[in-house]
Design a protein around this motif. Structure first.
Motif, PDB file in Angstrom:
ATOM      1  N   ARG A 227      -3.587 -82.837  50.083  1.00 15.44           N
ATOM      2  CA  ARG A 227      -4.473 -81.673  50.039  1.00 15.44           C
ATOM      3  C   ARG A 227      -3.884 -80.520  50.848  1.00 15.44           C
ATOM      4  O   ARG A 227      -3.846 -79.381  50.374  1.00 15.44           O
ATOM      5  CB  ARG A 227      -5.849 -82.056  50.592  1.00 15.44           C
ATOM      6  CG  ARG A 227      -6.847 -80.900  50.638  1.00 15.44           C
ATOM      7  CD  ARG A 227      -8.218 -81.377  51.120  1.00 15.44           C
ATOM      8  NE  ARG A 227      -9.162 -80.278  51.175  1.00 15.44           N
ATOM      9  CZ  ARG A 227      -9.331 -79.480  52.234  1.00 15.44           C
ATOM     10  NH1 ARG A 227      -8.588 -79.681  53.339  1.00 15.44           N
ATOM     11  NH2 ARG A 227     -10.207 -78.504  52.204  1.00 15.44           N
ATOM     12  N   ASN A 228      -3.430 -80.774  52.076  1.00 20.49           N
ATOM     13  CA  ASN A 228      -2.857 -79.715  52.908  1.00 20.49           C
ATOM     14  C   ASN A 228      -1.601 -79.133  52.276  1.00 20.49           C
ATOM     15  O   ASN A 228      -1.383 -77.912  52.286  1.00 20.49           O
ATOM     16  CB  ASN A 228      -2.545 -80.257  54.298  1.00 20.49           C
ATOM     17  CG  ASN A 228      -3.795 -80.566  55.101  1.00 20.49           C
ATOM     18  OD1 ASN A 228      -4.873 -80.040  54.815  1.00 20.49           O
ATOM     19  ND2 ASN A 228      -3.682 -81.424  56.101  1.00 20.49           N
ATOM     20  N   LEU A 229      -0.766 -80.006  51.727  1.00 20.96           N
ATOM     21  CA  LEU A 229       0.438 -79.537  51.044  1.00 20.96           C
ATOM     22  C   LEU A 229       0.087 -78.635  49.872  1.00 20.96           C
ATOM     23  O   LEU A 229       0.684 -77.566  49.682  1.00 20.96           O
ATOM     24  CB  LEU A 229       1.240 -80.749  50.538  1.00 20.96           C
ATOM     25  CG  LEU A 229       2.402 -80.454  49.571  1.00 20.96           C
ATOM     26  CD1 LEU A 229       3.491 -79.655  50.270  1.00 20.96           C
ATOM     27  CD2 LEU A 229       2.952 -81.748  48.990  1.00 20.96           C
ATOM     28  N   THR A 230      -0.916 -79.047  49.098  1.00 15.65           N
ATOM     29  CA  THR A 230      -1.304 -78.296  47.905  1.00 15.65           C
ATOM     30  C   THR A 230      -1.911 -76.945  48.260  1.00 15.65           C
ATOM     31  O   THR A 230      -1.593 -75.932  47.624  1.00 15.65           O
ATOM     32  CB  THR A 230      -2.296 -79.116  47.061  1.00 15.65           C
ATOM     33  OG1 THR A 230      -1.690 -80.359  46.694  1.00 15.65           O
ATOM     34  CG2 THR A 230      -2.688 -78.366  45.807  1.00 15.65           C
ATOM     35  N   ILE A 231      -2.770 -76.918  49.259  1.00 15.46           N
ATOM     36  CA  ILE A 231      -3.385 -75.647  49.675  1.00 15.46           C
ATOM     37  C   ILE A 231      -2.305 -74.638  50.060  1.00 15.46           C
ATOM     38  O   ILE A 231      -2.312 -73.482  49.608  1.00 15.46           O
ATOM     39  CB  ILE A 231      -4.360 -75.861  50.852  1.00 15.46           C
ATOM     40  CG1 ILE A 231      -5.566 -76.673  50.398  1.00 15.46           C
ATOM     41  CG2 ILE A 231      -4.814 -74.517  51.429  1.00 15.46           C
ATOM     42  CD1 ILE A 231      -6.459 -77.131  51.539  1.00 15.46           C
TER      43      ILE A 231
END
Length: 267
Positions: A227-231
């Protein structure tokens, strides 16, 4: 724009890669417009080359006039050449399917997709119309777009795409307001089962959202690290596409995005 013209052009939105041809009766059923009226409108658009009718099957499909207009649009205001390389990089970085969409009339249209190389992946069709209320792309666009857009979406039918789709206008408004506070949008199981979307807005020259860039991941594969990578990847891609289109975010959004990236440890 007259209601007749609006209805006629609205018929074009039913055509997609999955359904490239329609018969007269089916178009009338889908649109809820009288069959005789649909026949008149399709004939008028056929004269302009926007649609064409097969002689043998009597089925309608998009005409060469659409292709000509698309080429004029891409030559004067190139989008595909800007968007597609960025989507490829976004998909490679996240390992998931990346796509971009733009507001087209009263719809949000997918203009480019780069699919994940994984066997289990989310797939989108080129030209697919995305619901505003049930997708991360739609929420991001409403949150930072023309306020009239959200008013129109909230006043229209909010169809349940899954058991998790938000169909209450007040609840949907609250979700949009949350997006305005954090700078990006998320949807999980709300447009398709087992699909988690994360999207950031694309801006026009006036600083209003005109679409979004998003990554769609099978929900069971979404971890905190993913999730953090994608954001971070989505917000970076959105900034790059916006600049490439000659757009610019508002100063407030620019500051908000910078804080999000800082929180993710990227600034």
């Amino acid at each position: 724009m007259s209601s007749t013209v609006t209805k006629a052009l609205g018929l074009l939105e039913y055509f997609s890669e999955e359904e490239p041809e329609f018969g007269l009766s089916e178009l009338a059923r889908r649109s809820g417009v009288d069959k005789a009226a649909v026949h008149r409108m399709m004939n008028a658009m056929a004269e302009s080359g926007l649609v064409e009718q097969q002689v043998d099957t009597r089925m309608y499909r998009l005409g060469a006039g659409v292709l000509r207009l698309a080429r004029v649009r891409e030559t004067a205001f190139p989008i595909g050449s800007i968007v597609h390389p960025i989507l490829d990089g976004l998909s490679q970085e996240t390992g998931e399917t990346a796509h971009a969409s733009l507001v087209s009339g009263r719809s949000l249209a997918n203009i480019g997709t780069s699919e994940s190389k994984k066997g289990n992946r989310v797939s989108l069709v080129a030209g697919e119309v995305l619901p505003f209320h049930s997708t991360a792309s739609g929420l991001a666009t409403m949150a930072f777009g023309d306020p009239k857009l959200m008013t129109r979406v909230l006043s229209g039918p909010l169809l349940a795409r899954t058991a998790h789709t938000v169909t209450d206008p007040d609840e949907l408004r609250a979700r949009v307001q949350s997006v305005q506070k954090i700078g990006f949008a998320e949807s999980d199981h709300t447009n398709e089962e087992d699909v988690h979307g994360i999207a950031a807005p694309l801006f026009d020259r006036m600083g209003q959202a005109c679409g979004a860039v998003s990554v769609s991941t099978p929900s069971h594969r979404m971890t905190e690290a993913q999730r953090n990578l994608t954001i971070a990847a989505v917000m970076t891609a959105a900034q790059t596409i916006t600049a490439g289109m000659g757009g610019q975010p508002s100063r407030a959004y620019g500051e908000l995005a910078a804080r999000v990236m800082e929180d993710l440890g990227l600034q």
